[in-house]
Design a protein around this motif. Structure first.
Motif, PDB file in Angstrom:
ATOM      1  N   ILE A 216      43.198  41.165  34.974  1.00 31.40           N
ATOM      2  CA  ILE A 216      44.187  40.416  35.009  1.00 31.40           C
ATOM      3  C   ILE A 216      44.559  39.485  33.907  1.00 31.40           C
ATOM      4  O   ILE A 216      45.604  38.993  33.368  1.00 31.40           O
ATOM      5  CB  ILE A 216      44.407  39.653  36.566  1.00 31.40           C
ATOM      6  N   PHE A 217      43.297  38.685  33.771  1.00 31.93           N
ATOM      7  CA  PHE A 217      43.310  37.561  32.721  1.00 31.93           C
ATOM      8  C   PHE A 217      43.042  38.012  31.611  1.00 31.93           C
ATOM      9  O   PHE A 217      42.183  39.418  31.190  1.00 31.93           O
ATOM     10  CB  PHE A 217      42.088  36.769  33.160  1.00 31.93           C
TER      11      PHE A 217
ATOM     12  N   PRO B 104      45.254  34.349  25.909  1.00 37.40           N
ATOM     13  CA  PRO B 104      46.497  34.003  25.845  1.00 37.40           C
ATOM     14  C   PRO B 104      47.453  34.339  24.602  1.00 37.40           C
ATOM     15  O   PRO B 104      48.446  34.365  24.961  1.00 37.40           O
ATOM     16  CB  PRO B 104      46.477  32.386  26.007  1.00 37.40           C
ATOM     17  N   LYS B 105      46.605  34.819  23.573  1.00 36.74           N
ATOM     18  CA  LYS B 105      47.382  35.227  22.373  1.00 36.74           C
ATOM     19  C   LYS B 105      48.307  36.308  22.720  1.00 36.74           C
ATOM     20  O   LYS B 105      49.254  36.704  21.872  1.00 36.74           O
ATOM     21  CB  LYS B 105      46.316  35.268  21.339  1.00 36.74           C
ATOM     22  N   ILE B 106      47.748  37.075  23.652  1.00 36.46           N
ATOM     23  CA  ILE B 106      48.223  38.431  24.077  1.00 36.46           C
ATOM     24  C   ILE B 106      49.626  38.396  24.395  1.00 36.46           C
ATOM     25  O   ILE B 106      50.749  38.941  23.924  1.00 36.46           O
ATOM     26  CB  ILE B 106      47.610  39.132  25.110  1.00 36.46           C
TER      27      ILE B 106
ATOM     28  N   TYR C  52      46.964  32.968  31.483  1.00 36.57           N
ATOM     29  CA  TYR C  52      48.337  33.354  32.294  1.00 36.57           C
ATOM     30  C   TYR C  52      48.018  34.600  33.278  1.00 36.57           C
ATOM     31  O   TYR C  52      46.961  35.247  32.900  1.00 36.57           O
ATOM     32  CB  TYR C  52      49.366  34.036  31.347  1.00 36.57           C
ATOM     33  N   LEU C  53      48.689  34.647  34.329  1.00 34.61           N
ATOM     34  CA  LEU C  53      48.512  35.764  35.052  1.00 34.61           C
ATOM     35  C   LEU C  53      49.405  36.938  34.612  1.00 34.61           C
ATOM     36  O   LEU C  53      50.643  36.474  34.502  1.00 34.61           O
ATOM     37  CB  LEU C  53      48.875  35.053  36.669  1.00 34.61           C
ATOM     38  N   ARG C  54      48.852  37.864  34.198  1.00 33.79           N
ATOM     39  CA  ARG C  54      49.899  38.806  33.749  1.00 33.79           C
ATOM     40  C   ARG C  54      50.986  39.232  34.392  1.00 33.79           C
ATOM     41  O   ARG C  54      51.084  39.284  35.719  1.00 33.79           O
ATOM     42  CB  ARG C  54      48.817  40.313  33.470  1.00 33.79           C
ATOM     43  N   PRO C  55      52.190  39.125  33.703  1.00 30.72           N
ATOM     44  CA  PRO C  55      53.523  39.480  34.316  1.00 30.72           C
ATOM     45  C   PRO C  55      53.782  41.126  34.188  1.00 30.72           C
ATOM     46  O   PRO C  55      54.716  41.400  34.998  1.00 30.72           O
ATOM     47  CB  PRO C  55      54.464  38.700  33.570  1.00 30.72           C
ATOM     48  N   GLU C  56      53.029  41.625  33.645  1.00 29.93           N
ATOM     49  CA  GLU C  56      53.062  43.153  33.454  1.00 29.93           C
ATOM     50  C   GLU C  56      51.788  43.740  33.197  1.00 29.93           C
ATOM     51  O   GLU C  56      50.913  42.985  32.528  1.00 29.93           O
ATOM     52  CB  GLU C  56      54.096  43.786  32.508  1.00 29.93           C
ATOM     53  N   THR C  57      51.415  44.993  33.692  1.00 23.53           N
ATOM     54  CA  THR C  57      49.930  45.515  33.262  1.00 23.53           C
ATOM     55  C   THR C  57      50.015  46.112  31.948  1.00 23.53           C
ATOM     56  O   THR C  57      48.951  46.496  31.346  1.00 23.53           O
ATOM     57  CB  THR C  57      49.570  46.569  34.492  1.00 23.53           C
TER      58      THR C  57
ATOM     59  N   GLY D 159      48.309  48.130  38.816  1.00 25.79           N
ATOM     60  CA  GLY D 159      47.456  46.730  39.016  1.00 25.79           C
ATOM     61  C   GLY D 159      48.388  45.710  39.389  1.00 25.79           C
ATOM     62  O   GLY D 159      49.751  45.781  39.436  1.00 25.79           O
ATOM     63  N   LYS D 160      47.873  44.599  39.668  1.00 25.06           N
ATOM     64  CA  LYS D 160      48.708  43.373  40.026  1.00 25.06           C
ATOM     65  C   LYS D 160      49.360  42.842  39.074  1.00 25.06           C
ATOM     66  O   LYS D 160      49.010  42.613  37.964  1.00 25.06           O
ATOM     67  CB  LYS D 160      47.568  42.463  40.739  1.00 25.06           C
ATOM     68  N   ALA D 161      50.514  42.322  39.246  1.00 25.45           N
ATOM     69  CA  ALA D 161      51.472  41.487  38.230  1.00 25.45           C
ATOM     70  C   ALA D 161      51.871  40.409  38.850  1.00 25.45           C
ATOM     71  O   ALA D 161      52.226  40.435  39.937  1.00 25.45           O
ATOM     72  CB  ALA D 161      52.513  42.259  37.566  1.00 25.45           C
TER      73      ALA D 161
END
Ligand code: GAP
Length: 515
Positions: free
Chosen positions: A70-71, A74-76, A214-219, A246-248
């Motif tokens: 999930i983590f 951050p540049k992603i 960030y907690l990912r907003p999309e997988t 997975g979780k978003a």
């Protein structure tokens, strides 16, 4: 309350009463738009995920799975555009202190104008009867034409403001339409501003922006950044896909309609990597393939729609929603997006690492194009429940009629596959035989044993949980080793030999019936 709103309310309370879904942190009055899945909810959700995984990964030689963290760096989220552009326009009401999405307020106002046109049309229909030509009336009646063209004009104005990130214009539309706070009636609005939907947190050992996670907003991004790892280790050739569940997380401003829009949810996404120039053919392919996946569950075709996106996201050259007719209307269930090479190219630029694929057949290197299928697991859960929930009258033991609530879930998705029920709990011979059957079946599929209450009530309880088969052990069972299998939908009871139960039920709940 309309009939559909009523059904929706009933589904929500059914979820709580029968252990499918609870509000998160309920003893502290809940946490808005966050939910917990109960004992039967988690089974159903796992079965939905299995259906997707089997159909997408295991049945396609050229699609492989992934489970990324999930983590992520951050540049992603900078490269993907989420830091700069994953925004919703929000506006606060200064009097009620309530926060709204500006576009939702405007959409609701448009819907009201359209409803006025619809009312006129219905009135005319009642007046003119059989001879009424609705299409003609829509295009010629001055009042209807005025309402519909006003709705269209506002819609266009709003879409263009959203595309150009023009927040002043959105505020102006709210003023022009005299939109009031739905709660308080106040028109005292703040400016409209962009609100980033990503949740963030801080790494323990790095302070400031550098350590912002960030907690990912999309997988999907976990798939993009692993594209070459997966391609090299699995030796896949283009076209091929990578799938993950997975979780978003999204800090939705307006979170409503139960599990339809949540702040923590689960996605089932597949990125299909293709040769540039072939992406629109693959886009059509995945549209049809995904529609078939939905229809295989028995959902009527009239309840599944394709809805093309009018405003394409910055990364897409085609996009469509697969909509399902929820009790609150047709809404997005799944998105199919032709994402071009935007993500891989951005990651190549920002990371400095090549994201190219060497195509041995063409002796050429290129950044692949991507077609994505993306569905929310929770939203699918709601669609499945909405389709399955049914209130009906059935014959009762006294020759009359009784109302029952039944979840007509596809047997492969049902949380419990069969219930084992001794006719009477105070007859040790029946209980012993029932427990023996139960212990033989539990390693093959999820069964429950129940000896409380009268048999009719136990059937009703299993109907409400969506259990497709009930096995009843009665006095005849003691004589000749036979039991009855009751079918949830037809209510037919078939007498079978105990040694045949496993094979019969296995056959009925098999994934093969779906895939
Ligand atoms: N990777 C592309 C993507 O995330 P999206 O249209 O934003 O696209 C895909 O989301 C799907 O995820 C939606 O069709 C919906 O089923 C689900 N989804 C999105 N936001 C959600 C939310 N707040 N709560 C529940 N499901 C959500």
């Amino acid at each position: 309350m309309t009939q559909h709103e009523d059904i929706f309310k009933k589904i929500v309370s059914h979820c709580k009463e029968y252990g499918f879904i609870y509000a998160s942190s309920e003893i502290y009055d809940g946490l808005s738009a966050v939910y917990d899945y109960g004992p039967y909810g988690v089974e159903l959700k796992n079965n939905i995920k299995s259906y997707w995984w089997k159909a997408m990964v295991q049945l396609n030689e050229n699609i492989v799975g992934l489970d990324s963290a999930i983590f992520m760096h951050p540049k992603i989220w900078k490269a993907s555009g989420h830091v700069d552009a994953f925004n919703d326009p929000l506006v606060d009401n200064k009097d009620s202190k309530k926060r709204y999405r500006a576009d939702t307020l405007i959409e609701d106002a448009i819907a009201k104008i359209e409803a006025k046109a619809e009312k006129e049309i219905q009135k005319a229909k009642a007046r003119f009867g059989e001879s009424f030509d609705e299409d003609l009336y829509r295009t010629t009646n001055p009042r209807v034409v005025e309402y519909l063209s006003k709705a269209r004009e506002i819609n266009e104005r709003m879409n263009s403001s959203l595309t150009n990130s023009n927040m002043e214009e959105l505020k102006q539309i709210i003023i022009d339409l005299e939109i009031a706070d739905p709660d308080s009636g106040s028109r005292n609005w703040t400016e409209v501003r962009q609100f980033n939907l990503m949740f963030n947190t801080q790494l323990g050992n790095i302070s400031g922006e550098e350590g912002k996670l960030y907690l990912r907003p999309e997988t999907a991004q976990g798939i993009f950044v692993n594209f070459l790892n997966v391609q090299k280790t699995t030796r896949q050739k283009i076209p091929f896909g990578i799938a993950q569940i997975g979780k978003a997380f999204r800090n939705e401003i307006v979170a409503r309609q139960f599990i339809f829009r949540m702040r923590e949810f689960e996605q089932m996404e597949m990125q299909f990597f293709v040769k540039p120039g072939t992406e629109l053919d693959w886009y059509e392919y995945w549209k049809e393939k995904r529609k078939k996946w939905h229809l295989a569950l028995g959902t009527p075709e009239s309840k599944i729609n394709f809805h093309n996106h009018e405003n394409l996201a910055h990364y897409a050259n085609a996009a469509v929603d697969i909509q399902y007719e929820f009790p609150f209307g047709f809404k997005e269930l799944e998105g199919i997006h032709s994402r071009t090479n935007f993500d891989l190219k951005s990651h190549q630029e920002l990371s400095g690492k090549k994201m190219q694929y060497f195509d041995a057949e063409d002796n050429d290197s290129y950044i692949p194009y991507v077609v994505e299928t993306s569905i929310g697991c929770d939203r699918m859960f709601l669609a499945v429940l909405s389709e399955a929930y049914c209130e009906e009258f059935v014959p009762d033991a006294e020759g009359g009629e009784a109302q029952r609530i039944v979840l007509k879930l596809h047997p492969a998705l049902a949380p419990i596959k069969c219930a084992v029920l001794p006719l009477l709990k105070n007859k040790p011979e029946l209980v012993e035989k029932a427990k023996q059957i139960m212990s033989e079946l539990t390693s093959t599929f999820y069964c429950v044993y129940d000896d409380k209450d009268a048999i009719g009530r136990r059937y009703r309880r299993q109907d409400a949980l969506g259990t497709p088969y009930c096995i009843t052990i009665d006095f005849e069972s003691l004589e000749n080793n036979s039991v009855t299998i009751r079918d949830r939908d037809t209510l037919a009871q078939e007498r079978v030999n105990i040694k045949d139960i496993e094979g019969i039920i296995q056959n009925k709940v098999s994934w093969k019936n779906l895939l």
